[in-house]
Scaffold this active site. Structure first.
Site, PDB file in Angstrom:
ATOM      1  N   GLY A 220       0.810  -1.229   0.000  1.00 19.12           N
ATOM      2  CA  GLY A 220       0.000   0.000   0.000  1.00 19.12           C
ATOM      3  C   GLY A 220       0.840   1.274   0.000  1.00 19.12           C
ATOM      4  O   GLY A 220       0.546   2.226  -0.730  1.00 19.12           O
TER       5      GLY A 220
ATOM      6  N   LYS B  14       4.462   2.246  16.507  1.00 23.34           N
ATOM      7  CA  LYS B  14       3.330   1.635  17.217  1.00 23.34           C
ATOM      8  C   LYS B  14       3.467   2.010  18.695  1.00 23.34           C
ATOM      9  O   LYS B  14       4.541   1.819  19.283  1.00 23.34           O
ATOM     10  CB  LYS B  14       3.352   0.105  17.087  1.00 23.34           C
ATOM     11  CG  LYS B  14       3.713  -0.401  15.708  1.00 23.34           C
ATOM     12  CD  LYS B  14       2.572  -0.298  14.721  1.00 23.34           C
ATOM     13  CE  LYS B  14       3.058  -0.625  13.312  1.00 23.34           C
ATOM     14  NZ  LYS B  14       2.199  -0.141  12.234  1.00 23.34           N
TER      15      LYS B  14
END
Ligand code: SAM
Length: 361
Positions: A231, A312
């Site tokens: 992506g 994250k």
């Protein structure tokens, strides 16, 4: 340059992702305190929104100088609030809202009726749509709306409940251009994963128009660490960049079909390019500090000029972790005698993570 109106601001609203109100408020508080503006985070804040009250109210110019949306990781939009109306009459909300808007003693380029990015907020959006036309008309009639004046402040009416609204403004150069700070991006047909929208949003949010034109040009070279299914690689390839995609997983055929991609099944933590590239992007899930140090090292060694990557976040102490990673990056660059512009943002398409942009000076 726009002239900042000479008024005092009692509080500021930071729109954010639901669940991150604490981080959003604490970050605003830290920034204000670092510049000698005292105040506190309001305890009963709305979900997906932090409220920071100044004590005493602060001139708008000072708030605008100290609190910059671009410098805040957890705020999607910054609204400088003047009035909180918590008892709006159900049959006549327009008059008190227009009255509160008039107290700013300025004209606005537009008015946005907004809610929190939550299910409760969505339930209020019908009310907002219903009021929008009439409020626009009332403000225009009072001479408060000048749509042609693009440099004028935007008026925000933030509905916390059907009878409870904050009335505030945002200033050009220090706001998100999207209602509620949420970019509406269409999923590209050929992109293989929704995370493609993350990089699309990052390029829109973390780079300005000039930077997008000069720093992201066809023919440039990029590396994507943790690229599968592709992506992010697709975003770069579709802008004409040659991408080396590093991942043991497969890259989708639609991405390989761009003809701009070389796929290597290697370890993103150890692989390095033979010659420097323009961009490093990285979406590998790992300890945030490990990723921060890895990417900083690429820039410190001159192996990439600019970088965009995700960190994250842990379950707890998320703001502290962001600050720690910022410190590690600055330390690594400093040791190499390098400097970079560092921008960190929890994007709309980010979940428990933030996106970092590093641009070498
Ligand atoms: N950005 C991608 C996209 O838009 O399609 C999604 C990336 S996915 C969240 C994370 C990827 O990191 C996985 O495909 C995984 O295989 C890869 N990854 C994790 N550790 C890695 C490593 N040490 N080296 C290379 N790739 C790694």
């Amino acid at each position: 340059m726009h002239a900042v109106p000479n008024i005092r601001i009692p509080y500021v609203l930071g729109y954010c992702r639901a669940g991150f109100e604490g981080e959003c408020g604490a970050e605003i508080a830290a920034r204000a305190a670092a510049h000698g503006l005292s105040g506190h985070v309001a305890a009963a804040a709305q979900e997906a929104c932090a409220v920071f009250r100044f004590d005493p109210p602060v001139p708008l110019a000072a708030v605008d100088r100290v609190l910059r949306l671009r410098d805040l990781a957890f705020a999607r939009q910054l609204v400088f609030g003047a009035r909180h109306l918590d008892d709006l009459p159900a049959g006549n909300r327009i008059a008190p809202l227009a009255q509160a808007a008039a107290q700013f003693e300025m004209r606005f380029s537009e008015v946005l009726l907004e809610t929190a990015d939550t299910n409760e907020g969505k339930a209020l959006s019908t009310l907002c749509r219903r009021l929008a036309g009439r409020l626009n008309a009332a403000l225009a009639e009072a001479g408060l709306l000048v749509p042609e004046a693009g440099n004028a402040p935007t008026l925000h009416i933030f509905f916390a409940a059907s009878r409870d609204a904050h009335v505030g403004i945002s200033l050009p150069g220090n706001r998100s251009g999207w209602p509620m700070g949420i970019p509406r991006l269409r999923m590209p047909r050929d992109a293989p994963s929704r995370s493609t929208l993350k990089l699309a949003e990052a390029l829109l949010t973390l780079l300005d128009d000039d930077e997008r034109t000069t720093l992201l040009r066809p023919g440039m070279r990029a590396v994507d660490l943790g690229a599968a299914p592709g992506g992010w690689t697709w975003q770069l390839a579709s802008r004409g960049l040659h991408v080396t995609a590093i991942d043991n997983g497969s890259i989708a055929p639609s991405v390989m079909a761009t003809g701009m991609v070389e796929h290597l099944r290697s370890d993103g933590f150890t692989w390095r390019p033979r010659r420097p590239v323009d961009w490093l992007v990285c979406d590998m899930a790992a300890q945030p500090a490990r990723i921060a140090v890895l990417v900083a090292d690429w820039l410190a060694r001159g192996q990439a000029r600019h970088a965009l990557f995700n960190l994250k976040l842990p379950m707890k102490k998320r703001l502290e972790e962001v600050d720690r990673c910022r410190g590690l990056i600055e330390q690594r660059l400093h040791a190499a005698g390098q400097r970079a512009i560092l921008r960190i943002k929890q994007l709309y398409h980010d979940r428990e993570e933030v996106t970092v942009c590093m641009l070498r000076d």
